[in-house]
Design a protein around this motif. Sequence first.
Motif, PDB file in Angstrom:
ATOM      1  N   UNK A 417     -20.518   7.804  -6.702  1.00 18.70           N
ATOM      2  CA  UNK A 417     -18.973   6.582  -6.749  1.00 18.70           C
ATOM      3  C   UNK A 417     -18.343   7.212  -5.960  1.00 18.70           C
ATOM      4  N   UNK A 418     -17.431   8.461  -5.707  1.00 19.75           N
ATOM      5  CA  UNK A 418     -16.833   8.952  -4.862  1.00 19.75           C
ATOM      6  C   UNK A 418     -16.693   8.450  -3.619  1.00 19.75           C
ATOM      7  N   UNK A 419     -17.160   7.975  -2.577  1.00 21.49           N
ATOM      8  CA  UNK A 419     -18.112   7.771  -1.664  1.00 21.49           C
ATOM      9  C   UNK A 419     -18.094   6.338  -1.505  1.00 21.49           C
ATOM     10  N   UNK A 420     -18.095   5.852  -2.698  1.00 19.56           N
ATOM     11  CA  UNK A 420     -18.171   3.898  -2.300  1.00 19.56           C
ATOM     12  C   UNK A 420     -17.002   3.541  -3.014  1.00 19.56           C
ATOM     13  N   UNK A 421     -16.884   4.488  -3.640  1.00 20.25           N
ATOM     14  CA  UNK A 421     -14.849   4.044  -4.478  1.00 20.25           C
ATOM     15  C   UNK A 421     -14.160   4.465  -3.384  1.00 20.25           C
ATOM     16  N   UNK A 422     -14.421   5.689  -2.350  1.00 22.95           N
ATOM     17  CA  UNK A 422     -12.970   6.282  -1.755  1.00 22.95           C
ATOM     18  C   UNK A 422     -12.528   6.339  -0.612  1.00 22.95           C
ATOM     19  N   UNK A 423     -12.631   4.431  -0.861  1.00 17.94           N
ATOM     20  CA  UNK A 423     -12.307   4.618   1.280  1.00 17.94           C
ATOM     21  C   UNK A 423     -10.871   3.610   0.598  1.00 17.94           C
ATOM     22  N   UNK A 424     -10.718   3.882   2.092  1.00 19.06           N
ATOM     23  CA  UNK A 424      -9.432   2.953   2.231  1.00 19.06           C
ATOM     24  C   UNK A 424      -9.721   1.533   2.146  1.00 19.06           C
ATOM     25  N   UNK A 425     -10.201   0.764   1.905  1.00 18.34           N
ATOM     26  CA  UNK A 425     -10.571   0.081   2.285  1.00 18.34           C
ATOM     27  C   UNK A 425     -10.874  -0.585   0.632  1.00 18.34           C
ATOM     28  N   UNK A 426     -11.431  -0.641   0.066  1.00 18.82           N
ATOM     29  CA  UNK A 426     -11.681  -0.408  -1.600  1.00 18.82           C
ATOM     30  C   UNK A 426      -9.772  -0.443  -2.246  1.00 18.82           C
ATOM     31  N   UNK A 427      -9.320   0.370  -1.878  1.00 20.75           N
ATOM     32  CA  UNK A 427      -8.133   1.068  -2.279  1.00 20.75           C
ATOM     33  C   UNK A 427      -7.197   0.268  -1.675  1.00 20.75           C
ATOM     34  N   UNK A 428      -7.177  -0.567  -1.124  1.00 26.96           N
ATOM     35  CA  UNK A 428      -6.188  -1.720  -0.166  1.00 26.96           C
ATOM     36  C   UNK A 428      -6.601  -2.877  -1.071  1.00 26.96           C
ATOM     37  N   UNK A 429      -7.915  -3.108  -1.814  1.00 29.13           N
ATOM     38  CA  UNK A 429      -8.510  -4.766  -2.644  1.00 29.13           C
ATOM     39  C   UNK A 429      -8.160  -4.279  -3.968  1.00 29.13           C
ATOM     40  N   UNK A 430      -8.052  -3.471  -4.474  1.00 25.26           N
ATOM     41  CA  UNK A 430      -7.820  -3.019  -6.205  1.00 25.26           C
ATOM     42  C   UNK A 430      -6.475  -3.029  -5.574  1.00 25.26           C
ATOM     43  N   UNK A 431      -5.530  -2.788  -4.796  1.00 26.59           N
ATOM     44  CA  UNK A 431      -3.689  -2.900  -4.665  1.00 26.59           C
ATOM     45  C   UNK A 431      -3.542  -4.297  -4.575  1.00 26.59           C
ATOM     46  N   UNK A 432      -4.161  -5.023  -3.687  1.00 23.63           N
ATOM     47  CA  UNK A 432      -3.889  -6.055  -4.192  1.00 23.63           C
ATOM     48  C   UNK A 432      -4.485  -6.749  -4.996  1.00 23.63           C
ATOM     49  N   UNK A 433      -5.392  -6.721  -5.557  1.00 25.87           N
ATOM     50  CA  UNK A 433      -5.737  -7.531  -6.714  1.00 25.87           C
ATOM     51  C   UNK A 433      -4.766  -7.046  -8.323  1.00 25.87           C
ATOM     52  N   UNK A 434      -4.515  -5.525  -8.306  1.00 22.90           N
ATOM     53  CA  UNK A 434      -3.086  -5.635  -8.813  1.00 22.90           C
ATOM     54  C   UNK A 434      -2.276  -6.456  -9.243  1.00 22.90           C
TER      55      UNK A 434
END
Length: 458
Positions: A417-434
């Motif tokens: 989980x830490x590796x799959x979710x811990x990317x800048x890309x995932x962070x950007x997409x979740x931030x945009x969704x919020x």
Amino acid sequence: MARVAVIGGGISGLGTALMLGRRGHAVTLFERDARAAGEDLNQDFYDWPRPRIPQAVQPHSFLAPVRTVLRAEIPDVYADLLARGAREHHDFDWFGEHPPYRDGDEDLVNLRTRRIVLEAALTAAVRRERAVDVRRGHPVRGLTVEGGRPPRVTGVRVGTDTYAADLVVDAAGRRSPVPDWLTAAGCRPPVVDSHRAGIAYLCRWYRLRADGPRDPGRVKTGSAAPFALGGVFPSDNDTFAVNLVLSTGDPTRGAFTDPTVFEAAARLFPAAAAWLDLAPEPQSPVLAMAGLDNRWTGLADDDGPVVTGLVNAGDSLIHTNPTLGHGAALGLRAAQYLAGHADRIAVDPMGYHAWTTRELRPWFDAQVAADRANEQRLAASAPPPEDRWAAARAACAFDDPVVMRARAQVRHLVRPAAEAYGTDEVDRHVTAWLAAHPDFSPRPDGPTREQWTALVPN
């Protein structure tokens, strides 16, 4: 080539024996049950008492490693599995149209089928394999062990007979007697890490009517209340299971073994309600399973292997509560490694023990952590303080393929989980969704405790 004795004829035992036989090893598989999965899948599934394997009638959804290993090692079994009704389901199927391809996407596929279908396909293949001799109705009663540092297992005892082997594989399951046999023979005790999972499962099987609706539409297969989980497992040949998960300490648990009460409770969860609205035909009573734990049984300690000539695989090695569906996936991965390194393992098992610790143990630890969190949440009957970011990430996955890919990689044991979710890309997409959902607040979609207890007869 090695002479191998396999103890146990479940999925891990059958897979291990078959892969070893295909590599030219002489394999004898010993299984205590005289009955085997045959051609009548429904009779085998619903009418075969298997008290030692309570998970056999519980719902399964086989994770990507099952498919990956079968296709790589025994593709005829995979083809037979599909021919018997198992269905492939890609996590991206949720979106209707898959996003642009990335390396690895092809492996994010689970198999929707009952366990018995995989057992039947493996059993049929083992019968065809000349290098594998199956002794059903022949329980192993003990081991032959030679002294040494460490001692060495040289075979198995079945009744009054002894069968010599260069390597013995313990695939006897979560109740394997092998650890006790080893300590009785003077070996250092296996290293056991066990954690009780205070979770109970209740399920009921249904079949879609031939003349009825076939598809519930675009609906998630899982729902949650603060004190219970409700889900649906679409399966083979128009069957599906509705599943409820409760704390073993929940005072209402016993009431839901009544089919009428069970179905009324299931309808309080959107996932189950959508499938039950298809008016399916019930196929089973309510099937319960509890008394579960997560247990790792290592045959090596700080001084090295406790024994040579023997290793464990499947639930004998790593037994996990089935919430995350790890069992068959990890069992077949171990079988694949064993088959590819059997001669070396027969001489010195430390390479195998090191591989299992490196490749399989992290998923055991993840299951333990997940179960602790689930048990605490269900027992409390109230939502814990919610990590808004994690909840948003979970919700976002069903709108955003980038986050769904990360979710699928974790689910299918591809990346932690830490590796799959811990990317800048995932962070950007979740931030945009919020940002697009400023009023998002984590909340369960299942029933309230008042709705739930109202179903329980006085």
